[in-house]
Design an enzyme around this catalytic site. Structure first.
Site, mmCIF file in Angstrom:
data_model
loop_
_atom_site.group_PDB
_atom_site.id
_atom_site.type_symbol
_atom_site.label_atom_id
_atom_site.label_comp_id
_atom_site.label_asym_id
_atom_site.label_seq_id
_atom_site.Cartn_x
_atom_site.Cartn_y
_atom_site.Cartn_z
ATOM 1 N N TYR A 120 13.689 88.164 2.346
ATOM 2 C CA TYR A 120 13.203 87.875 0.980
ATOM 3 C C TYR A 120 14.158 86.916 0.263
ATOM 4 O O TYR A 120 13.732 85.968 -0.390
ATOM 5 C CB TYR A 120 13.048 89.164 0.175
ATOM 6 C CG TYR A 120 12.675 88.905 -1.270
ATOM 7 C CD1 TYR A 120 11.473 88.296 -1.595
ATOM 8 C CD2 TYR A 120 13.545 89.244 -2.308
ATOM 9 C CE1 TYR A 120 11.127 88.032 -2.917
ATOM 10 C CE2 TYR A 120 13.205 88.993 -3.629
ATOM 11 C CZ TYR A 120 11.997 88.393 -3.927
ATOM 12 O OH TYR A 120 11.666 88.136 -5.236
ATOM 13 N N ARG A 124 12.331 78.562 -1.960
ATOM 14 C CA ARG A 124 11.394 78.402 -3.077
ATOM 15 C C ARG A 124 12.105 77.850 -4.301
ATOM 16 O O ARG A 124 11.619 76.918 -4.957
ATOM 17 C CB ARG A 124 10.733 79.744 -3.381
ATOM 18 C CG ARG A 124 9.801 79.698 -4.576
ATOM 19 C CD ARG A 124 9.060 81.000 -4.791
ATOM 20 N NE ARG A 124 9.928 82.154 -4.988
ATOM 21 C CZ ARG A 124 9.495 83.356 -5.348
ATOM 22 N NH1 ARG A 124 8.196 83.570 -5.520
ATOM 23 N NH2 ARG A 124 10.332 84.367 -5.514
ATOM 24 N N TYR A 133 18.070 86.418 -12.788
ATOM 25 C CA TYR A 133 18.727 87.562 -12.146
ATOM 26 C C TYR A 133 20.128 87.164 -11.700
ATOM 27 O O TYR A 133 20.337 86.044 -11.219
ATOM 28 C CB TYR A 133 17.964 88.000 -10.885
ATOM 29 C CG TYR A 133 16.713 88.815 -11.092
ATOM 30 C CD1 TYR A 133 16.381 89.396 -12.307
ATOM 31 C CD2 TYR A 133 15.841 89.015 -10.021
ATOM 32 C CE1 TYR A 133 15.221 90.146 -12.456
ATOM 33 C CE2 TYR A 133 14.677 89.762 -10.154
ATOM 34 C CZ TYR A 133 14.371 90.321 -11.382
ATOM 35 O OH TYR A 133 13.222 91.055 -11.513
ATOM 36 N N GLU A 151 4.852 98.654 -6.564
ATOM 37 C CA GLU A 151 4.730 97.437 -7.360
ATOM 38 C C GLU A 151 3.250 97.252 -7.726
ATOM 39 O O GLU A 151 2.380 97.532 -6.895
ATOM 40 C CB GLU A 151 5.259 96.229 -6.571
ATOM 41 C CG GLU A 151 5.288 94.952 -7.387
ATOM 42 C CD GLU A 151 5.994 93.812 -6.632
ATOM 43 O OE1 GLU A 151 7.146 94.013 -6.164
ATOM 44 O OE2 GLU A 151 5.376 92.748 -6.507
HETATM 45 C C1 3EB Z 1 10.774 91.838 -9.531
HETATM 46 O O1 3EB Z 1 10.411 92.029 -10.686
HETATM 47 C C2 3EB Z 1 10.003 92.546 -8.468
HETATM 48 O O2 3EB Z 1 9.457 86.906 -5.612
HETATM 49 O O3 3EB Z 1 7.540 86.133 -6.298
HETATM 50 C C3 3EB Z 1 7.675 90.627 -8.376
HETATM 51 C C4 3EB Z 1 6.832 89.538 -8.532
HETATM 52 C C5 3EB Z 1 8.752 90.555 -7.519
HETATM 53 C C6 3EB Z 1 7.062 88.353 -7.818
HETATM 54 C C7 3EB Z 1 8.395 87.028 -6.242
HETATM 55 C C8 3EB Z 1 8.978 89.368 -6.807
HETATM 56 C C9 3EB Z 1 8.150 88.283 -6.954
HETATM 57 O O4 3EB Z 1 11.753 91.139 -9.246
HETATM 58 C C10 3EB Z 1 9.667 91.712 -7.316
#
Ligand code: 3EB
Length: 331
Positions: A138, A145, A198, A325
Site C-alpha cells: 500500500y 500515486r 498524514y 471501511e
Molecule cells: C484512511 O482514511 C483510510 O489510499 O486512496 C481511505 C480512502 C483510505 C482512500 C486511498 C485510503 C484511500 O486513510 C484508508
C-alpha cells in the site's frame, strides 16, 4: 444524470430503459485487464470471497456512450462524463508502475477534456504485504500515486475522493470518473487531518485523496448535486482508534461520515446544505475479518435504512489495524 447500481447477479435493476452503460466494474471472483465488452467498458476484479458477495457496479447515463482504449486504459464517455479503468499487474515493486499508470490517467483526461476527476478507486492485491524491498505494498502504491499527483497538480491539492482497499487478486485494479462540465468541490473532514498531510510514520508519501467530492453536474436539476464519500475508517486526526473492537471501529467510521456530510462541514466548503446518513443511496462496506461480518451488517443496516443499496466485501484494509471501511454516494 449519472447513476450507479450495485447489481446482484441475475437481478436487473429497475428503470434502466433509455439509459446507456458508461462503465461496469465486476466485484467478482476473478480479475483481469479492463476490456470493452459489447460496447461497454468493463473492469473485472477479484473482490468477492464467494458467489454471495458478487456485485456488478454499473454506471449509467442518459446519453449514448462512446468507448476508447489508450495506454492500457479502457474508457467510456459522453458529453459530460468519463469512466476509465486500468490494471497494474502484480510486480516486485509498485512505485514506478503506479506513477506511470496515474500519469497516463492525467494525460488522458487532459487530452479528452474532462478536467474534473471526481472519484477514484484502487483495489490493491496483497495490500498489507511487503514488496520485494520490504516496503508495504500500500505504501509503495501511495508513493507512485503521490509522485504522479505532484507533477500533475500545482501544490498537489487537486485530489478527489477515493478508495484504496485490499483485493483478493494480484496487482492493482483502478478506475475513476471525471466530468467535463460539472462544478467540483473536494471536501475534508475536521475530525480527520487530510490524508495528504498524514505524518511519515504511515509511509514515505501520503495517500492522495480528499474525504469527499461534491459535484454539481451541468444537467442537474436545481439543488440536485452528487456527493461521493471516500473510503472512511476509524481514524481520528491521523490515528487509528479501537483496533480491538469491530463495533467501536464501525461506529467511529459512521460518525466520521455523518460529520463529513453534515451541514456544518459542508457549509465550511461553501455548500448550502448537508445530509444525514440515511440520505446515502449506495454504500460499500469492506470488512477485514469474515467473523465480524454479522456485526458490521447489523450496524450498517441500522445506520442506512432501506432502500439503500449496500454491498459488503471481506477484504484487507490499507492499515493493518483497521477492521472496517465504509464508502458511499448520495446521488
Ligand atoms: C484512511 O482514511 C483510510 O489510499 O486512496 C481511505 C480512502 C483510505 C482512500 C486511498 C485510503 C484511500 O486513510 C484508508
Amino acid at each position: 444524470m449519472l447513476r450507479c447500481d450495485y447489481i446482484v447477479p441475475g437481478q436487473l435493476p429497475e428503470n434502466q430503459s433509455g439509459r446507456f452503460v458508461l462503465g461496469e466494474v465486476t466485484y467478482g471472483l476473478e480479475g483481469s485487464n479492463p476490456l470493452v465488452l459489447e460496447g461497454v467498458p468493463v473492469l473485472p476484479t477479484h473482490m468477492a470471497a464467494d458467489e454471495t458477495e458478487v456485485r456488478t457496479e454499473r454506471w449509467t447515463v442518459d446519453q449514448p456512450v462512446r468507448t476508447g482504449t489508450e495506454n492500457g486504459l479502457v474508457y467510456g464517455y459522453t458529453d459530460d462524463y468519463l469512466f476509465c479503468a486500468g490494471y497494474i499487474p502484480g510486480q516486485d515493486t509498485y512505485t514506478d508502475a503506479t506513477r506511470a499508470a496515474y500519469t497516463a490517467v492525467f494525460e488522458l483526461v487532459e487530452r479528452l477534456g474532462y478536467p474534473s476527476i471526481f472519484r477514484m478507486w484502487n483495489l490493491i492485491g496483497r495490500i498489507n504485504e511487503p514488496n520485494a524491498e520490504g516496503l508495504e505494498i500500500y505504501q509503495d502504491f501511495c508513493r507512485g500515486r503521490a509522485e504522479a499527483f505532484e507533477s500533475y497538480a500545482a501544490e498537489g491539492r487537486d485530489m478527489p475522493s477515493a478508495t484504496g482497499i485490499g483485493s483478493r487478486g494480484e496487482g492493482v485494479a483502478f478506475y475513476f470518473l471525471a466530468s467535463r462540465t460539472g462544478a467540483r468541490v473536494n471536501i475534508e473532514n475536521t475530525r480527520q487531518i487530510p490524508a495528504y498531510n498524514y505524518p511519515e510514520q504511515y509511509g514515505p508519501k501520503s495517500p492522495s485523496f480528499a474525504r469527499a467530492t461534491h459535484l454539481t453536474p451541468r444537467d442537474a436539476e436545481a439543488g440536485a448535486a452528487h456527493l461521493y464519500v471516500s473510503g472512511t475508517a476509524a481514524i481520528l486526526g491521523h490515528q487509528t482508534v479501537h483496533s480491538d473492537s469491530i463495533d467501536k471501529q464501525c461506529r467511529v467510521a459512521l460518525e466520521n461520515i455523518e460529520h463529513l456530510i453534515g451541514d456544518r462541514n459542508l457549509q465550511e466548503h461553501g455548500i448550502a446544505r448537508g445530509h444525514e446518513l440515511s440520505d446515502l443511496t449506495q454504500v460499500k462496506v469492506y470488512v477485514r475479518h469474515l467473523d465480524d461480518m454479522p456485526q458490521v451488517r447489523e450496524a450498517c443496516q441500522d445506520a442506512f435504512p432501506d432502500p439503500v443499496d449496500i454491498a459488503y466485501f471481506n477484504v484487507d484494509i490499507c492499515r493493518a489495524d483497521l477492521l472496517v471501511e465504509i464508502e458511499g454516494i448520495i446521488a
